[in-house]
Design an enzyme around this catalytic site. Structure first.
Site, PDB file in Angstrom:
ATOM      1  N   GLU A 122       0.811  -1.213   0.000  1.00 33.19           N
ATOM      2  CA  GLU A 122       0.000   0.000   0.000  1.00 33.19           C
ATOM      3  C   GLU A 122       0.848   1.268   0.000  1.00 33.19           C
ATOM      4  O   GLU A 122       0.551   2.231  -0.715  1.00 33.19           O
ATOM      5  CB  GLU A 122      -0.949  -0.020   1.197  1.00 33.19           C
ATOM      6  CG  GLU A 122      -2.031  -1.085   1.057  1.00 33.19           C
ATOM      7  CD  GLU A 122      -2.921  -1.201   2.273  1.00 33.19           C
ATOM      8  OE1 GLU A 122      -4.144  -1.029   2.139  1.00 33.19           O
ATOM      9  OE2 GLU A 122      -2.398  -1.490   3.375  1.00 33.19           O
ATOM     10  N   GLU A 142      -5.218  -9.476   3.184  1.00 29.76           N
ATOM     11  CA  GLU A 142      -6.059  -9.251   4.361  1.00 29.76           C
ATOM     12  C   GLU A 142      -7.269 -10.173   4.446  1.00 29.76           C
ATOM     13  O   GLU A 142      -7.793 -10.423   5.543  1.00 29.76           O
ATOM     14  CB  GLU A 142      -6.517  -7.783   4.390  1.00 29.76           C
ATOM     15  CG  GLU A 142      -5.425  -6.781   4.723  1.00 29.76           C
ATOM     16  CD  GLU A 142      -4.556  -6.406   3.539  1.00 29.76           C
ATOM     17  OE1 GLU A 142      -3.621  -5.598   3.713  1.00 29.76           O
ATOM     18  OE2 GLU A 142      -4.807  -6.928   2.417  1.00 29.76           O
TER      19      GLU A 142
END
Length: 268
Positions: A122, A142
């Site tokens: 990210e 995730e």
């Protein structure tokens, strides 16, 4: 007189899991993740990384910022236990902290090799350029924790590669090899592992040769118009062009072009 204080005054006294070097002669700053072998990024480290980017943005000795890591892996992601311990208010700031490279007015390069998962991916997506080695693997895993990316990963990725590929990566926790990342347009360039540092160095030197004010303007324009309509983007581009028309660097660039010499830009 009232004495003002701020948590940032003490937050940067001891960096957690990374270091910062500034090479004034090369106008370069390196933010170096240094918690091998996986360079896990702690919750406190996220706050510090944001503050470091903000500090380097104000440093006149720095033209280009490089985000890289020690060892075979850029980062396997965040401190999983830290998510359960952090308050909801703190968790809500995750995306703001990790977006610091995008908000920084200077060019930011991520040099990625090995694992680049979760928040490691990210924060790399928030950079302007991603140089990846052939060993690099991008992933947003995730879903395996019963969660979704929380620091802008799915949103930034969807802007780059579209909803179909983003669902494939996010909903299946699928890994993207370095060469595929380059083919998809996620990575700027994919190079052999042994050439990652030299490719990064070359890009730094290339960016340094341009006008600082033109670079800042281009980055902000492109970021600001990423989700605008075409007509709005063209209108803003025109205003930016007009503003640069009056800059010393533009005059120097035009004169250097006609005199067939290398321009000496000063950022004004």
């Amino acid at each position: 007189m009232t004495q003002l204080s701020h948590p940032a005054q003490t937050l940067l006294e001891q960096l957690d899991g990374f270091s910062v070097t500034i090479d004034a002669a090369r106008e370069r700053a390196d933010i170096i993740l240094d918690r091998p072998p996986f360079n896990i990024i702690s919750m406190a480290q996220r706050d510090q990384l944001r503050l470091v980017f903000e500090s380097l943005d104000e440093n006149p000795a720095v033209r280009v910022i490089v985000l890289r890591a020690i060892g075979e892996n850029f980062s396997s992601g965040g401190d999983i236990k830290g998510f359960l311990e952090a308050s909801p208010e703190h968790v809500s700031k995750l995306a703001w902290n990790i977006a610091a490279p995008a908000r920084c007015s200077k060019p930011v390069i991520a040099a990625n090799r090995g694992y680049c998962f979760g928040v490691g991916f990210e924060i790399s997506l928030a950079c302007d350029f991603r140089i990846v080695s052939q060993s690099a693997q991008y992933a947003l895993p995730e879903q395996k924790l019963g969660q979704i990316p929380g620091s802008g990963g799915s949103a930034r990725l969807q802007k780059m590669v579209g909803i179909t590929r983003t669902k494939d990566v996010v909903m299946r926790s699928r890994r993207i090899p370095g060469q595929q990342a380059a083919d998809w347009g996620i990575a700027t360039e994919c190079v052999p592992d042994a050439q990652l540092e030299s490719a990064t160095d070359a890009l730094v030197e290339e960016l340094r040769a341009f006008s600082p004010i033109a670079q800042r303007t281009a980055k902000k324009l492109l970021n600001d118009t990423d989700d605008s309509t075409l007509s709005v983007a063209i209108e803003l581009e025109g205003h930016c062009y007009s503003r640069l028309r009056a800059s010393d660097d533009f005059r120097e660039g035009v004169e250097a072009f006609h005199q067939k010499r290398k321009a000496q830009f000063k950022g004004s």
